[in-house]
Design a protein around this motif. Structure first.
Motif, PDB file in Angstrom:
ATOM      1  N   GLU A  29       0.851  -1.202   0.000  1.00 55.92           N
ATOM      2  CA  GLU A  29       0.000   0.000   0.000  1.00 55.92           C
ATOM      3  C   GLU A  29       0.878   1.240   0.000  1.00 55.92           C
ATOM      4  OE1 GLU A  29      -1.658   3.232   2.518  1.00 55.92           O
ATOM      5  OE2 GLU A  29      -0.233   1.727   3.187  1.00 55.92           O
ATOM      6  N   ASN A  30       0.342   2.359  -0.481  1.00 55.90           N
ATOM      7  CA  ASN A  30       1.102   3.574  -0.745  1.00 55.90           C
ATOM      8  C   ASN A  30       1.902   4.069   0.459  1.00 55.90           C
ATOM      9  OD1 ASN A  30       1.813   5.704  -2.572  1.00 55.90           O
ATOM     10  ND2 ASN A  30       0.462   7.047  -1.428  1.00 55.90           N
ATOM     11  N   ARG A  31       1.358   3.906   1.659  1.00 59.00           N
ATOM     12  CA  ARG A  31       2.057   4.391   2.849  1.00 59.00           C
ATOM     13  C   ARG A  31       2.862   3.286   3.535  1.00 59.00           C
ATOM     14  NH1 ARG A  31      -2.906   7.909   5.007  1.00 59.00           N
ATOM     15  NH2 ARG A  31      -3.475   5.946   5.998  1.00 59.00           N
ATOM     16  N   GLY A  32       2.837   2.097   2.954  1.00 60.01           N
ATOM     17  CA  GLY A  32       3.593   0.998   3.527  1.00 60.01           C
ATOM     18  C   GLY A  32       2.938   0.342   4.723  1.00 60.01           C
ATOM     19  N   LEU A  33       1.659   0.609   4.949  1.00 57.62           N
ATOM     20  CA  LEU A  33       0.970   0.031   6.093  1.00 57.62           C
ATOM     21  C   LEU A  33       0.589  -1.426   5.863  1.00 57.62           C
ATOM     22  CD1 LEU A  33      -1.453   2.961   7.081  1.00 57.62           C
ATOM     23  CD2 LEU A  33       0.721   2.340   8.139  1.00 57.62           C
ATOM     24  N   TYR A  34       0.374  -1.792   4.595  1.00 57.21           N
ATOM     25  CA  TYR A  34      -0.065  -3.156   4.288  1.00 57.21           C
ATOM     26  C   TYR A  34       0.851  -3.780   3.246  1.00 57.21           C
ATOM     27  CZ  TYR A  34      -4.204  -1.867   6.872  1.00 57.21           C
ATOM     28  OH  TYR A  34      -5.044  -1.451   7.862  1.00 57.21           O
ATOM     29  N   HIS A  35       1.320  -4.979   3.552  1.00 56.10           N
ATOM     30  CA  HIS A  35       2.138  -5.767   2.638  1.00 56.10           C
ATOM     31  C   HIS A  35       1.396  -7.079   2.395  1.00 56.10           C
ATOM     32  CE1 HIS A  35       5.906  -3.328   3.247  1.00 56.10           C
ATOM     33  NE2 HIS A  35       5.203  -2.988   4.321  1.00 56.10           N
ATOM     34  N   GLY A  36       1.047  -7.344   1.160  1.00 59.84           N
ATOM     35  CA  GLY A  36       0.315  -8.565   0.839  1.00 59.84           C
ATOM     36  C   GLY A  36       1.145  -9.539   0.043  1.00 59.84           C
ATOM     37  N   THR A  84      -2.974   3.797  -5.603  1.00 60.73           N
ATOM     38  CA  THR A  84      -2.715   5.024  -4.848  1.00 60.73           C
ATOM     39  C   THR A  84      -3.569   5.114  -3.583  1.00 60.73           C
ATOM     40  OG1 THR A  84      -4.357   6.270  -6.125  1.00 60.73           O
ATOM     41  CG2 THR A  84      -2.095   6.291  -6.940  1.00 60.73           C
ATOM     42  N   GLY A  85      -4.384   4.094  -3.314  1.00 63.71           N
ATOM     43  CA  GLY A  85      -5.254   4.119  -2.149  1.00 63.71           C
ATOM     44  C   GLY A  85      -4.481   4.162  -0.845  1.00 63.71           C
ATOM     45  N   LEU A  86      -5.127   4.669   0.205  1.00 65.91           N
ATOM     46  CA  LEU A  86      -4.448   4.903   1.478  1.00 65.91           C
ATOM     47  C   LEU A  86      -5.024   4.101   2.640  1.00 65.91           C
ATOM     48  CD1 LEU A  86      -4.048   8.786   1.149  1.00 65.91           C
ATOM     49  CD2 LEU A  86      -2.286   7.044   0.790  1.00 65.91           C
ATOM     50  N   VAL A  87      -5.900   3.130   2.341  1.00 66.45           N
ATOM     51  CA  VAL A  87      -6.478   2.333   3.431  1.00 66.45           C
ATOM     52  C   VAL A  87      -6.338   0.832   3.189  1.00 66.45           C
ATOM     53  CG1 VAL A  87      -8.119   4.111   4.184  1.00 66.45           C
ATOM     54  CG2 VAL A  87      -8.780   2.501   2.368  1.00 66.45           C
ATOM     55  N   GLY A  88      -5.526   0.444   2.221  1.00 63.03           N
ATOM     56  CA  GLY A  88      -5.285  -0.975   1.959  1.00 63.03           C
ATOM     57  C   GLY A  88      -6.390  -1.672   1.204  1.00 63.03           C
ATOM     58  N   GLY A  89      -7.285  -0.927   0.565  1.00 62.24           N
ATOM     59  CA  GLY A  89      -8.381  -1.545  -0.167  1.00 62.24           C
ATOM     60  C   GLY A  89      -7.948  -2.251  -1.430  1.00 62.24           C
ATOM     61  N   GLN A  90      -6.788  -1.885  -1.963  1.00 61.33           N
ATOM     62  CA  GLN A  90      -6.288  -2.454  -3.210  1.00 61.33           C
ATOM     63  C   GLN A  90      -5.169  -3.458  -2.994  1.00 61.33           C
ATOM     64  OE1 GLN A  90      -5.362   0.249  -1.789  1.00 61.33           O
ATOM     65  NE2 GLN A  90      -3.376   0.982  -2.413  1.00 61.33           N
ATOM     66  N   THR A  91      -4.853  -3.747  -1.740  1.00 63.39           N
ATOM     67  CA  THR A  91      -3.716  -4.603  -1.419  1.00 63.39           C
ATOM     68  C   THR A  91      -4.180  -6.032  -1.120  1.00 63.39           C
ATOM     69  OG1 THR A  91      -2.696  -2.672  -0.368  1.00 63.39           O
ATOM     70  CG2 THR A  91      -1.669  -4.812   0.033  1.00 63.39           C
ATOM     71  N   SER A 145       0.878  18.987  -1.966  1.00 64.03           N
ATOM     72  CA  SER A 145       2.096  18.302  -1.525  1.00 64.03           C
ATOM     73  C   SER A 145       2.184  18.188  -0.013  1.00 64.03           C
ATOM     74  CB  SER A 145       3.338  19.056  -2.043  1.00 64.03           C
ATOM     75  OG  SER A 145       3.349  19.142  -3.445  1.00 64.03           O
ATOM     76  N   MET A 146       1.224  18.738   0.690  1.00 70.10           N
ATOM     77  CA  MET A 146       1.327  18.832   2.145  1.00 70.10           C
ATOM     78  C   MET A 146       1.378  17.467   2.815  1.00 70.10           C
ATOM     79  SD  MET A 146      -0.584  21.671   4.456  1.00 70.10           S
ATOM     80  CE  MET A 146       0.284  22.929   3.511  1.00 70.10           C
ATOM     81  N   SER A 147       0.683  16.487   2.271  1.00 67.08           N
ATOM     82  CA  SER A 147       0.719  15.151   2.855  1.00 67.08           C
ATOM     83  C   SER A 147       2.085  14.501   2.656  1.00 67.08           C
ATOM     84  CB  SER A 147      -0.382  14.275   2.257  1.00 67.08           C
ATOM     85  OG  SER A 147      -0.427  13.023   2.897  1.00 67.08           O
ATOM     86  N   ASP A 148       2.610  14.554   1.421  1.00 63.36           N
ATOM     87  CA  ASP A 148       3.925  13.973   1.140  1.00 63.36           C
ATOM     88  C   ASP A 148       5.027  14.684   1.906  1.00 63.36           C
ATOM     89  OD1 ASP A 148       2.930  12.044  -0.553  1.00 63.36           O
ATOM     90  OD2 ASP A 148       3.294  13.190  -2.384  1.00 63.36           O
ATOM     91  N   ALA A 149       4.832  15.964   2.202  1.00 61.28           N
ATOM     92  CA  ALA A 149       5.853  16.740   2.909  1.00 61.28           C
ATOM     93  C   ALA A 149       6.076  16.248   4.328  1.00 61.28           C
ATOM     94  CB  ALA A 149       5.465  18.221   2.928  1.00 61.28           C
ATOM     95  N   GLN A 150       5.147  15.445   4.837  1.00 60.53           N
ATOM     96  CA  GLN A 150       5.299  14.938   6.191  1.00 60.53           C
ATOM     97  C   GLN A 150       6.233  13.724   6.260  1.00 60.53           C
ATOM     98  OE1 GLN A 150       0.719  15.240   6.909  1.00 60.53           O
ATOM     99  NE2 GLN A 150       1.705  15.068   8.904  1.00 60.53           N
ATOM    100  N   LYS A 151       6.425  13.045   5.151  1.00 63.12           N
ATOM    101  CA  LYS A 151       7.233  11.817   5.160  1.00 63.12           C
ATOM    102  C   LYS A 151       8.647  12.039   5.686  1.00 63.12           C
ATOM    103  CE  LYS A 151       4.643   9.527   1.449  1.00 63.12           C
ATOM    104  NZ  LYS A 151       4.685   8.960   0.075  1.00 63.12           N
ATOM    105  N   GLY A 193     -11.927   6.038   1.988  1.00 64.41           N
ATOM    106  CA  GLY A 193     -12.573   4.744   2.056  1.00 64.41           C
ATOM    107  C   GLY A 193     -12.299   4.027   3.370  1.00 64.41           C
ATOM    108  N   ILE A 194     -12.705   2.750   3.415  1.00 65.52           N
ATOM    109  CA  ILE A 194     -12.573   1.923   4.614  1.00 65.52           C
ATOM    110  C   ILE A 194     -11.445   0.909   4.458  1.00 65.52           C
ATOM    111  CG2 ILE A 194     -13.724   0.218   6.085  1.00 65.52           C
ATOM    112  CD1 ILE A 194     -14.790   3.058   6.420  1.00 65.52           C
ATOM    113  N   GLY A 195     -11.443   0.187   3.337  1.00 69.06           N
ATOM    114  CA  GLY A 195     -10.386  -0.777   3.062  1.00 69.06           C
ATOM    115  C   GLY A 195     -10.183  -1.762   4.190  1.00 69.06           C
ATOM    116  N   GLN A 196      -8.921  -1.990   4.532  1.00 69.95           N
ATOM    117  CA  GLN A 196      -8.572  -2.817   5.685  1.00 69.95           C
ATOM    118  C   GLN A 196      -8.374  -1.962   6.934  1.00 69.95           C
ATOM    119  OE1 GLN A 196      -5.528  -6.002   4.764  1.00 69.95           O
ATOM    120  NE2 GLN A 196      -5.362  -4.863   2.832  1.00 69.95           N
TER     121      GLN A 196
END
Length: 476
Positions: free
Chosen positions: A36-43, A78-85, A338-344, A434-437
């Protein structure tokens, strides 16, 4: 539904549907699709399929239902809740729509466009522009996200205030059901009251009810006037008053009203190449105001100037700048997007995509900041978002010098604080991601039992074999 990895023979049957050159099997090739885009989910997945037609998608789903093979639809990832992982067990096959990327038809008179589900959002925007029209959905990921994903998450973006989210921007759908049946609902009609609106079931369902392979999108005339302003303000309360004034003055011409904290501007200037602080003086809060008019550039400029002048006189606006060119307009929006990516680069970040009634934003922001800082002294709160529609991205960056893993380990604790106050203020724990995982189990705990039961009944009716993106949205 099978929970074990498909046999090699079964994988070959799936691969034969699309042809071996449109299949990924090797670990290195699959890797970008498994996280997932933020690395929270690895499938894990034994196979990725790239169908090139609706018929191939249909054949894949028919075989999946017959054999109980789980299928995870994926578009731009590009999802952020693991719905595509895919899940970790290795039983899920990924179905990518990247080859299905045709603009099928554009009707500038009826202001509609029919596209494949795999079309990249930026390509849809460009195609509309080439015909003198506009598709208004705008996201930071628009260069890689795809229409089926936008629809499946009911994406909002920065122009919801004026144009609505994807639910409002879509007239019809083409969907392949989990059974392999094809529903052709590609209707261009704005008025069609013939029974249940099936379209609305699939929009926002995150691929759990079917695969969106085509869509009829709404287009709009391109504005003749467009202006962007950036203003420094003292408080969120002042931002709310300025928004109220902007709504009264500009009406439907107000297409964006974004709220940003000082720390968000600092992160972006520090970590995103080419971004500069738009104002010479420092302010606790900022708003980005976007005004688009249908008659002339002069009207947009007059509205913007009048709004800021009135804001100065009322003590709401401390300082401001108005973009003098299209390049400057894009630069101001680039900073916001870019404000979200700027936090990384700042370390760990615990993020929340929430919404509250617009009038409740100041109180929510104040109470939540107190609660978060009490629980985690030194936390850096970067709460920003679409103030005009109540969608706040309430992000918390780790304290300076803190251990990232330890900080991320407090995700659920911070969720409980932020989401608890969201619900107290009559809001939602998911505004547009979304909700995702990520929020699946929490959804089950906050919604009434009858609501969750109705969702399960819908899921069972569409996907009796349980093969369609299992483990997402609902635990069934």
């Amino acid at each position: 539904m099978s929970s074990s990895a498909p046999s090699s023979a079964l994988l070959d049957r799936f691969a034969a549907i699309v042809g071996e050159k449109h299949v990924l099997r090797e670990a290195a090739d699959m890797a970008p699709h498994l996280i997932e885009n933020r690395g929270l989910y690895h499938g894990a997945s034994p196979l990725l399929l790239k169908p090139g037609s609706v018929e191939e998608v249909s054949a894949i789903m028919k075989l999946a239902s017959e054999t109980g093979t789980p299928i995870v639809p994926q578009t731009g990832n590009t999802g952020l809740v693991g719905g595509q992982t895919p899940r970790e067990g290795g039983s899920d096959i990924i179905l990518s729509l990247e080859r299905m990327n045709r603009i099928r038809d554009i009707d500038p008179v009826g202001n509609t466009m029919i596209v494949d589900g795999g079309c990249i959002l930026a390509d849809v925007q460009k195609a509309a522009e080439e015909h003198g029209r506009m598709f208004p959905l705008s996201l930071g990921s628009e260069g890689s996200c795809r229409i089926a994903g936008n629809l499946s998450t009911n994406a909002g973006g920065t122009a919801v205030l004026a144009y609505g989210n994807m639910r409002q921007l879509c007239l019809g759908l083409e969907v392949v059901l989990p059974t392999g049946e094809i529903w052709n609902g590609l209707r261009r009609l704005k008025k069609d009251n013939t029974g249940y609106d099936l379209r609305d079931l699939f929009i926002g369902a995150e691929g759990t009810l079917g695969i969106i392979t085509g869509a009829v999108l709404k287009l709009f005339p391109q504005p003749l006037g467009h202006q962007v302003a950036f203003a420094g303000i003292q408080s969120v309360e002042d931002a709310l008053t300025l928004f109220k004034n902007a709504s009264s003055l500009c009406g439907p011409a107000l297409t964006g009203f974004e709220l940003m904290p000082r720390i968000g501007v600092e992160f972006t200037v520090r970590n995103i190449p080419g971004v500069r602080d738009p104002l010479e003086t420092v302010h606790p809060w900022y708003v980005l105001i976007d005004i688009s008019t249908s008659d002339s550039a002069e009207t947009a400029e007059r509205m913007t100037t009048t709004l800021l002048e009135q804001g100065y006189e009322a003590g709401l606006v401390q300082d401001a700048t108005i973009a003098s060119s299209e390049a400057q307009q894009k630069a101001l929006w680039h900073m916001r997007e870019s404000m979200s990516d700027a936090q990384k680069p700042e370390g760990g970040s615990i993020k929340h995509d929430v919404s509250v009634p617009v009038a409740q934003i100041p109180k929510f922001m104040h109470e939540t900041a107190i609660a978060v800082m009490a629980a985690m002294p030194g936390a850096r709160i970067c709460a920003f978002g679409h103030m005009g529609d109540g969608n706040i991205h309430y992000n918390i960056s780790q304290p300076v010098g803190a251990d990232k893993a330890e900080f991320i380990g407090r995700w659920r604790e911070m969720n409980k604080i932020v989401h608890g106050l969201v619900l107290e203020h009559g809001g939602s724990i998911s505004a547009e991601h979304g909700i995702g995982q990520l929020k699946r189990d929490e959804l089950g705990s906050i919604r009434p039992e009858i609501e969750i039961d109705l969702m399960r009944r819908i899921k069972m009716a569409f996907d009796p074999a349980g093969v369609m993106n299992p483990g997402k949205v609902l635990r069934v």
